[in-house]
Scaffold this motif. Structure first.
Motif, short mmCIF file in Angstrom:
data_model
loop_
_atom_site.label_atom_id
_atom_site.label_comp_id
_atom_site.label_asym_id
_atom_site.label_seq_id
_atom_site.Cartn_x
_atom_site.Cartn_y
_atom_site.Cartn_z
N MET A 1 -7.76 0.11 1.15
CA MET A 1 -8.27 -1.01 1.90
C MET A 1 -7.39 -2.22 1.59
SD MET A 1 -12.06 -2.74 1.84
CE MET A 1 -12.10 -2.96 0.09
N LEU A 2 -7.19 -3.05 2.57
CA LEU A 2 -6.40 -4.26 2.42
C LEU A 2 -7.29 -5.48 2.60
CD1 LEU A 2 -3.39 -3.20 4.65
CD2 LEU A 2 -3.53 -3.10 2.16
N GLU A 3 -7.20 -6.40 1.66
CA GLU A 3 -7.91 -7.68 1.76
C GLU A 3 -6.85 -8.76 1.88
OE1 GLU A 3 -10.11 -7.81 -1.90
OE2 GLU A 3 -11.51 -6.27 -1.25
N ARG A 4 -7.09 -9.73 2.76
CA ARG A 4 -6.13 -10.82 2.97
C ARG A 4 -6.81 -12.17 2.81
NH1 ARG A 4 -5.03 -7.19 7.43
NH2 ARG A 4 -2.94 -6.36 7.28
N LYS A 5 -6.04 -13.11 2.23
CA LYS A 5 -6.53 -14.48 2.07
C LYS A 5 -5.35 -15.42 2.27
CE LYS A 5 -9.02 -17.33 -1.25
NZ LYS A 5 -9.59 -17.37 -2.60
N GLN A 6 -5.50 -16.38 3.19
CA GLN A 6 -4.44 -17.36 3.45
C GLN A 6 -4.50 -18.47 2.41
OE1 GLN A 6 -2.14 -16.89 5.89
NE2 GLN A 6 -3.19 -14.97 6.26
N ILE A 7 -3.32 -18.76 1.79
CA ILE A 7 -3.24 -19.82 0.78
C ILE A 7 -1.93 -20.57 0.98
CG2 ILE A 7 -3.17 -20.35 -1.69
CD1 ILE A 7 -4.63 -17.70 -2.19
N LYS A 8 -1.99 -21.78 1.52
CA LYS A 8 -0.84 -22.68 1.64
C LYS A 8 0.43 -22.01 2.14
CE LYS A 8 -2.50 -25.77 -1.94
NZ LYS A 8 -2.21 -26.42 -3.21
N GLY A 9 0.41 -21.49 3.34
CA GLY A 9 1.59 -20.91 3.95
C GLY A 9 1.95 -19.52 3.46
N ARG A 10 1.10 -18.96 2.65
CA ARG A 10 1.33 -17.60 2.13
C ARG A 10 0.07 -16.79 2.39
NH1 ARG A 10 5.96 -16.97 -0.26
NH2 ARG A 10 5.42 -15.13 -1.45
N SER A 55 1.44 -11.83 -3.32
CA SER A 55 1.56 -13.01 -2.47
C SER A 55 2.78 -12.84 -1.57
CB SER A 55 1.70 -14.26 -3.33
OG SER A 55 1.81 -15.40 -2.51
N LEU A 56 2.56 -12.89 -0.25
CA LEU A 56 3.62 -12.68 0.73
C LEU A 56 3.72 -13.88 1.66
CD1 LEU A 56 2.70 -9.01 1.68
CD2 LEU A 56 4.54 -9.76 0.15
N PRO A 57 4.89 -14.13 2.22
CA PRO A 57 5.01 -15.22 3.19
C PRO A 57 4.10 -14.97 4.40
CG PRO A 57 7.18 -14.39 2.56
CD PRO A 57 6.16 -13.44 1.99
N ALA A 58 3.48 -16.03 4.89
CA ALA A 58 2.66 -15.91 6.09
C ALA A 58 3.55 -15.54 7.27
CB ALA A 58 1.93 -17.22 6.36
N HIS A 59 2.98 -14.88 8.25
CA HIS A 59 3.67 -14.51 9.49
C HIS A 59 4.90 -13.63 9.22
CE1 HIS A 59 0.99 -17.47 11.09
NE2 HIS A 59 1.54 -18.40 10.33
N SER A 60 4.73 -12.67 8.32
CA SER A 60 5.82 -11.74 8.02
C SER A 60 5.30 -10.31 8.09
CB SER A 60 6.42 -12.03 6.64
OG SER A 60 5.45 -11.87 5.62
N SER A 61 6.20 -9.36 8.05
CA SER A 61 5.85 -7.96 8.14
C SER A 61 6.55 -7.20 7.01
CB SER A 61 6.28 -7.41 9.49
OG SER A 61 5.89 -6.08 9.64
N ALA A 79 -3.80 0.33 6.91
CA ALA A 79 -2.58 -0.44 7.20
C ALA A 79 -2.55 -0.86 8.66
CB ALA A 79 -1.35 0.38 6.86
N ASP A 80 -1.83 -1.92 8.95
CA ASP A 80 -1.74 -2.41 10.33
C ASP A 80 -0.99 -1.44 11.24
OD1 ASP A 80 -3.08 -4.72 9.55
OD2 ASP A 80 -1.21 -5.76 9.07
N HIS A 81 -0.05 -0.71 10.65
CA HIS A 81 0.78 0.19 11.43
C HIS A 81 1.42 1.21 10.49
CE1 HIS A 81 3.46 1.40 14.69
NE2 HIS A 81 4.49 1.23 13.89
N HIS A 82 1.78 2.35 11.02
CA HIS A 82 2.54 3.36 10.29
C HIS A 82 3.80 3.63 11.10
CE1 HIS A 82 -0.78 4.27 7.54
NE2 HIS A 82 -1.55 4.10 8.60
N ASP A 83 4.97 3.51 10.46
CA ASP A 83 6.22 3.67 11.20
C ASP A 83 6.79 5.08 11.13
OD1 ASP A 83 7.44 3.85 8.71
OD2 ASP A 83 8.37 1.87 8.82
N ASN A 87 3.78 2.60 5.53
CA ASN A 87 2.74 1.74 6.09
C ASN A 87 3.37 0.39 6.38
OD1 ASN A 87 0.36 3.50 5.29
ND2 ASN A 87 1.24 3.10 3.29
N ARG A 88 2.80 -0.32 7.33
CA ARG A 88 3.26 -1.69 7.62
C ARG A 88 2.08 -2.63 7.55
NH1 ARG A 88 8.33 -2.98 7.52
NH2 ARG A 88 8.02 -4.53 9.15
N ILE A 89 2.34 -3.80 6.98
CA ILE A 89 1.33 -4.86 6.93
C ILE A 89 1.93 -6.12 7.53
CG2 ILE A 89 1.93 -5.50 4.55
CD1 ILE A 89 -1.03 -6.29 4.22
#
Length: 91
Positions: A1-10, A55-61, A79-83, A87-89
């Motif tokens: 399972m993937l949990e996401r939280k936006q924090i200051k551009g990340r 912690s990953l940059p926002a709007h990235s893959s 995952a958002d996608h499997h290539d 997995n891709r997020i």
């Protein structure tokens, strides 16, 4: 399972698995940690799961997979996608 939280551009992504599935050590590895299994091992949480935060940059893959003991690689069904290989997020 993937949990996401936006924090200051990340985007803080928490990779979560059941405590003992699969048995032994598990790490999340991906292009964000140069596929290094020592970088993000999943650790036990009080709710019976184990997790690793990244912690990953926002709007990235990013590509990722899980690596368990015995060189056992496996996917995350949430995952958002499997290539075809990874997995891709998307953050």
């Amino acid at each position: 399972m993937l949990e996401r939280k936006q924090i200051k551009g990340r985007t803080q992504v928490t990779f979560v698995l059941p405590a003992e599935t699969p048995d032994g050590m598990v790490s999340v590895v991906g292009d964000f940690n140069h596929w290094n299994p020592a970088a993000h091992p999943l650790e036990a949480r009080g709710d019976g799961t184990r997790a690793a935060k990244v912690s990953l940059p926002a709007h990235s893959s990013h590509s990722f997979r899980y690596l368990a003991a015995g060189d056992y690689w496996f996917d995350d069904d949430t995952a958002d996608h499997h290539d075809g290989t990874n997995n891709r997020i998307h953050t």
